[in-house]
Scaffold this motif. Sequence first.
Motif, short mmCIF file in Angstrom:
data_model
loop_
_atom_site.label_atom_id
_atom_site.label_comp_id
_atom_site.label_asym_id
_atom_site.label_seq_id
_atom_site.Cartn_x
_atom_site.Cartn_y
_atom_site.Cartn_z
N ALA A 39 35.38 -4.36 -16.46
CA ALA A 39 34.31 -5.27 -16.04
C ALA A 39 33.05 -5.03 -16.86
O ALA A 39 32.37 -5.98 -17.26
N ALA A 40 32.74 -3.77 -17.10
CA ALA A 40 31.55 -3.45 -17.89
C ALA A 40 31.68 -3.99 -19.31
O ALA A 40 30.73 -4.54 -19.88
N GLU A 41 32.89 -3.87 -19.89
CA GLU A 41 33.10 -4.39 -21.24
C GLU A 41 32.92 -5.91 -21.27
O GLU A 41 32.33 -6.46 -22.21
N ALA A 42 33.41 -6.59 -20.24
CA ALA A 42 33.28 -8.05 -20.19
C ALA A 42 31.82 -8.47 -20.07
O ALA A 42 31.38 -9.44 -20.69
N ILE A 43 31.07 -7.73 -19.28
CA ILE A 43 29.67 -8.08 -19.08
C ILE A 43 28.86 -7.81 -20.34
O ILE A 43 27.98 -8.60 -20.71
N VAL A 44 29.16 -6.71 -21.03
CA VAL A 44 28.44 -6.40 -22.28
C VAL A 44 28.83 -7.41 -23.36
O VAL A 44 27.99 -7.83 -24.16
N ALA A 45 30.10 -7.82 -23.37
CA ALA A 45 30.53 -8.82 -24.34
C ALA A 45 29.79 -10.14 -24.12
O ALA A 45 29.46 -10.84 -25.07
N ALA A 46 29.52 -10.47 -22.85
CA ALA A 46 28.80 -11.70 -22.54
C ALA A 46 27.31 -11.58 -22.84
O ALA A 46 26.63 -12.59 -23.05
N GLY A 47 26.81 -10.37 -22.84
CA GLY A 47 25.39 -10.12 -23.13
C GLY A 47 25.24 -8.86 -23.95
O GLY A 47 25.00 -7.78 -23.38
N PRO A 48 25.41 -8.93 -25.26
CA PRO A 48 25.42 -7.74 -26.10
C PRO A 48 24.13 -6.91 -26.03
O PRO A 48 24.13 -5.73 -26.41
N GLU A 49 23.05 -7.51 -25.56
CA GLU A 49 21.80 -6.75 -25.45
C GLU A 49 21.82 -5.77 -24.28
O GLU A 49 20.94 -4.91 -24.17
N ARG A 50 22.82 -5.89 -23.41
CA ARG A 50 22.89 -5.01 -22.24
C ARG A 50 23.40 -3.63 -22.63
O ARG A 50 24.29 -3.49 -23.46
N ASP A 51 22.83 -2.63 -21.97
CA ASP A 51 23.24 -1.25 -22.21
C ASP A 51 24.51 -0.95 -21.42
O ASP A 51 24.52 -1.12 -20.18
N PRO A 52 25.58 -0.51 -22.06
CA PRO A 52 26.85 -0.27 -21.36
C PRO A 52 26.73 0.71 -20.19
O PRO A 52 27.33 0.49 -19.13
N GLU A 53 25.94 1.77 -20.37
CA GLU A 53 25.81 2.76 -19.30
C GLU A 53 25.08 2.16 -18.09
O GLU A 53 25.41 2.43 -16.94
N THR A 54 24.06 1.35 -18.38
CA THR A 54 23.33 0.69 -17.30
C THR A 54 24.25 -0.28 -16.56
O THR A 54 24.24 -0.35 -15.32
N VAL A 55 25.05 -1.03 -17.30
CA VAL A 55 25.97 -1.98 -16.69
C VAL A 55 26.95 -1.25 -15.77
O VAL A 55 27.19 -1.65 -14.63
N ARG A 56 27.51 -0.17 -16.27
CA ARG A 56 28.48 0.57 -15.46
C ARG A 56 27.82 1.13 -14.20
O ARG A 56 28.41 1.10 -13.10
N SER A 57 26.59 1.64 -14.33
CA SER A 57 25.87 2.17 -13.18
C SER A 57 25.63 1.09 -12.13
O SER A 57 25.77 1.31 -10.93
N VAL A 58 25.28 -0.12 -12.60
CA VAL A 58 25.04 -1.23 -11.68
C VAL A 58 26.34 -1.62 -10.97
O VAL A 58 26.36 -1.87 -9.75
N LEU A 59 27.43 -1.65 -11.70
CA LEU A 59 28.71 -2.04 -11.11
C LEU A 59 29.21 -1.05 -10.07
O LEU A 59 30.01 -1.41 -9.19
N ASP A 60 28.77 0.20 -10.15
CA ASP A 60 29.18 1.19 -9.15
C ASP A 60 28.83 0.75 -7.74
O ASP A 60 29.45 1.21 -6.77
N HIS A 61 27.84 -0.14 -7.61
CA HIS A 61 27.42 -0.58 -6.28
C HIS A 61 28.39 -1.60 -5.67
O HIS A 61 28.32 -1.86 -4.47
N VAL A 62 29.28 -2.16 -6.49
CA VAL A 62 30.17 -3.20 -5.97
C VAL A 62 31.63 -2.88 -6.28
O VAL A 62 32.46 -3.79 -6.40
N THR A 63 31.96 -1.60 -6.42
CA THR A 63 33.33 -1.23 -6.71
C THR A 63 33.98 -0.51 -5.53
O THR A 63 33.29 0.15 -4.74
N GLU A 64 35.28 -0.65 -5.46
CA GLU A 64 36.09 0.09 -4.49
C GLU A 64 37.33 0.58 -5.23
O GLU A 64 38.05 -0.23 -5.83
N GLY A 65 37.54 1.90 -5.21
CA GLY A 65 38.69 2.43 -5.93
C GLY A 65 38.64 2.14 -7.41
O GLY A 65 39.68 1.84 -8.03
N ASP A 66 37.44 2.16 -8.00
CA ASP A 66 37.24 1.92 -9.43
C ASP A 66 37.59 0.49 -9.84
O ASP A 66 37.95 0.22 -10.99
N ARG A 67 37.46 -0.44 -8.89
CA ARG A 67 37.62 -1.86 -9.22
C ARG A 67 36.49 -2.66 -8.60
O ARG A 67 36.05 -2.36 -7.49
#
Length: 334
Positions: A39-67
């Motif tokens: 998911a982080a790769e897809a979001i960064v691909a859609a917005g290359p200016e986004r920081d991958p680590e920041t994206v992953r940290s944000v996604l941690d709020h909406v994940t269950e079992g690493d999905r």
Amino acid sequence: MDERQDVNRLAGNASIMTRKRTDGDDGGDGVVGLSTDAAAEAIVAAGPERDPETVRSVLDHVTEGDRVTRDGIEETVSDTSKMLATAETRAELGEMALDDARDTAEGVADLDLVRGRLDRYETTLDEVTTRVRELGSELQRVSNPEDDPDDLYESVMGLRRVASGAQDVQQRADELQLDIEDFETWLTTPERRQSALEEDVDAVAEALDVIAPGDDPDAETWVDAVLRAELTGLLVADVRAELDDHRQLNAWDDADGEWVDAIERRLDEIDARAQELGDDLAATARPAWRDQYGDRIDAFRATLESVDPPVPWGEVQAELERARSLDEAYPQSA
């Protein structure tokens, strides 16, 4: 309140709104159902200016079992809604406290000393309630994202902004309520009013005591001492402006008001000491200092004379800092 009903409705209906779409990786462009890394790769691909680590940290709020899951989004929406509802409740408590304070102050609310505080509390309350409404509108906007990399990411970012804003609002509302409660105690307790004003006078006296340029000051030390001695007069005037209000407050609650006369005598003594110090500083000045810095001192004195109580001390302090910076022109503007 209408805004609170909206927030509570969001909290109660979070499952209805977020279950419009189902989890699962159907091979499309969606994010829901993907692993956090994918998911982080897809979001960064859609917005290359986004920081991958920041994206992953944000996604941690909406994940269950690493999905990334709809249940994770739903839980974040629900938690954020509850935080905002709590902030709104605290704002309502602040409004109730202010209403109580106005009732307590009935009969003396026209005194500058009382009206100024009530006005400040009302301004803060207006800012808090306005912020709650703004956060509620943003929460509605971001609570039901499309299963799209851009929309889902911006939605989660928005939910984090709302959560952070709700925490700030709650803290400010809590501080407001404490301030109002402290004001009511001050208003209804003569001993508290006396103690607070005596502390102010002590602070003025101490400010005068520390103005000591020494036996052989340089120009910078001398100018600094002169400027602070000039400032003492405004400190005294600001405290003195409150005396009549304190007399009326003492009459309002049948309190002994002799202490106000004692404070006035102390202010007279401080004024006299400040004048003596000013004379001593003038006597020790070298002619070159007066020639070089006399206009600076006169300009600062004129600024102080233009200020009426209640004094905006933040602005006065900034003016003092400008005047004491000898490597900069002063006054800088009218």
